[in-house]
Design an enzyme around this catalytic site. Sequence first.
Site, PDB file in Angstrom:
ATOM      1  CB  CYS A 138      -0.964  -0.026   1.189  1.00  0.00           C
ATOM      2  SG  CYS A 138      -0.202  -0.385   2.780  1.00  0.00           S
ATOM      3  CB  SER A 139       1.075   4.442   1.541  1.00  0.00           C
ATOM      4  OG  SER A 139       1.977   5.522   1.599  1.00  0.00           O
ATOM      5  CB  ILE A 192       2.081  -1.799   8.282  1.00  0.00           C
ATOM      6  CG1 ILE A 192       1.736  -0.326   8.406  1.00  0.00           C
ATOM      7  CG2 ILE A 192       3.585  -2.006   8.238  1.00  0.00           C
ATOM      8  CD1 ILE A 192       2.281   0.325   9.676  1.00  0.00           C
ATOM      9  N   GLY A 193      -0.827  -1.398   6.901  1.00  0.00           N
ATOM     10  CA  GLY A 193      -2.254  -1.317   7.203  1.00  0.00           C
ATOM     11  C   GLY A 193      -3.111  -2.082   6.223  1.00  0.00           C
ATOM     12  CD  GLN A 250      -1.105   2.381  10.096  1.00  0.00           C
ATOM     13  OE1 GLN A 250      -1.415   2.175   8.929  1.00  0.00           O
ATOM     14  NE2 GLN A 250      -0.500   3.472  10.483  1.00  0.00           N
TER      15      GLN A 250
END
Length: 579
Positions: A510-511, A514-515, A554
């Site tokens: 993603c960015s 982790i989330g 996250q």
Amino acid sequence: MNRRLSSSTRSHTEDSIFLKPDEDPVWLDEPTRGDKFGDGALKPVVALKSEKGILLPGHRDPKRGTEEVFMHKVYALVVEIHCWAALFILSQLTGYWVFFVVEGNGPLSSIYKALQVIDFYLGFILPCNPIFGMDSVVLMMEVVNTKQHNWIVLGTAGVGVAICVIMVVHMVCKWRYGCGLWSVTTVVRETGDRRQSVSRQPSFTLSEWTDAQEDLLDLDPVPVPQTPLFDLGTDTKMEVDAATLTVTPVGLQERRGSNVSLTLDMCTPGCTEPYGYGAQLSPRDQSAQEYLREGTHTLTPAMLHSRALDDQSLQAEFYETPMNFVDPKEYSYPGLVRKNRYKTILPNTHSRVILQSLDEEDFLSTYINANYLKGYRGEERAYIATQGPTVNTVGDFWRMVWQEGSPIIVMITNLEEKNEKCAEYWPEDTVTHEGIEITVVTVTQEDDYSLRVFTLKCGQEERSLRQYWYTSWPDQKTPDKAPPLLELVQEVERAREEAPATSGPVIVHCSAGIGRTGCFIATSILCKQLRTEGVVDILSTTCQLRLDRGGMIQTSEQYQFVHHVLSLYEKQLSQSTEE
């Protein structure tokens, strides 16, 4: 196994801090707006005395603290009274200026006459001679005898009375309750209640599945403006089956989660060596590792559906699970900051992806912010979780794709969401990075994601690669609908089965990596477990993911969303079985 660290064994410096990219740390121990009396009043410090009544060093006398609070409140009231008085005079001056202008006077002469009226009023309050001449009484008689525009005078007087009444009520509230009429209600906490974890209150609720196409979630698209605080300093009681939940909460530092900020755990005081390279773990870190290795909570379908509706228990379970973030001291290499999108999100050392390099002594040439993750039933290197490539790491990303032989990339972020979240690392046609030629073959646009098929060529070897770009997942939130995510998980599984047996892990990013990345990988693993075993262990899967890469899943909202998605998937499996 039941392990819990006593709060007395932790130093206050062990508390986590919440950081945004390029933001200075803010310690949770600092007083916040909710820890103050009223608007800016200081909270008195509790004094500690010895048995002989002697004030201990480092503590203040409570009487002195009370006096400081009292004087601060008096000072604040005096300042506000002057502000209200200025507002009163301004309102009267404006009202009478309008009156005299309407009566045919010029703008400047109207200002002078309005000042004379104010002078007349002040003569009743202050024992002083008139400032603007002795004819103020005659002027007031003319004002009173005027009948045509007397409504302006009455209205001005009414505004003045209203200001006085509001001022008195505001001052009483300010003095008695510590807040004014327009102040947010404050909450005074005890001195010991100072360790908090922050997360946005989840805004979604589980819907009834009356139709397979029905939306799973009813989301408020706007974040809740006020951030609730969850007290983690006390034990949390959860109404769960003791036989299925085998590990109890541990250290505070590892229980941090955040949905608007990324979390960084600081090094344990007294630990002089990075624990990722063979140094001895502190007792707190050992307990966290034991929790992550042994934490489990197996859910049957009925338990899963019930659990998905129990937001409070899910929040408590999320905050009790160690985040296992990496101490930045483990990566004290010059120039490494250019290879990390977020300075607080670093790869755990034991599972990080090491890029092959001609100079293995050059750490920067072997480094990429990515970790291998285990899959279902402990399958080694089933996934790679990584950050969204930056302009500086696009070449490293493609080196990793080629080195690991990955057949699939799953991208769960937009290129920009208020700021840059990921660089556009693929070409429109053809580009070469690090000797790898990347060519776009086809682009297919689906409802919630796009599929790109690439051809990778390095030397004489040629491979095929698929990229699934899911764009319907907002940053640090959850999707508006769950079925599209399930469809993407199943599509990626089918593509993985069709790939050559020698293919490497699926790359998910993603960015920060982790989330949303954690939610997708956890959902993929748990769907397999639900189909194979008929039960799911979301807690155990989360713990395993965090062992390999800290902070996976996250926020508590994302953790609840995984439960909702699995509950929906079980409903779909049950319906297909009945049919």
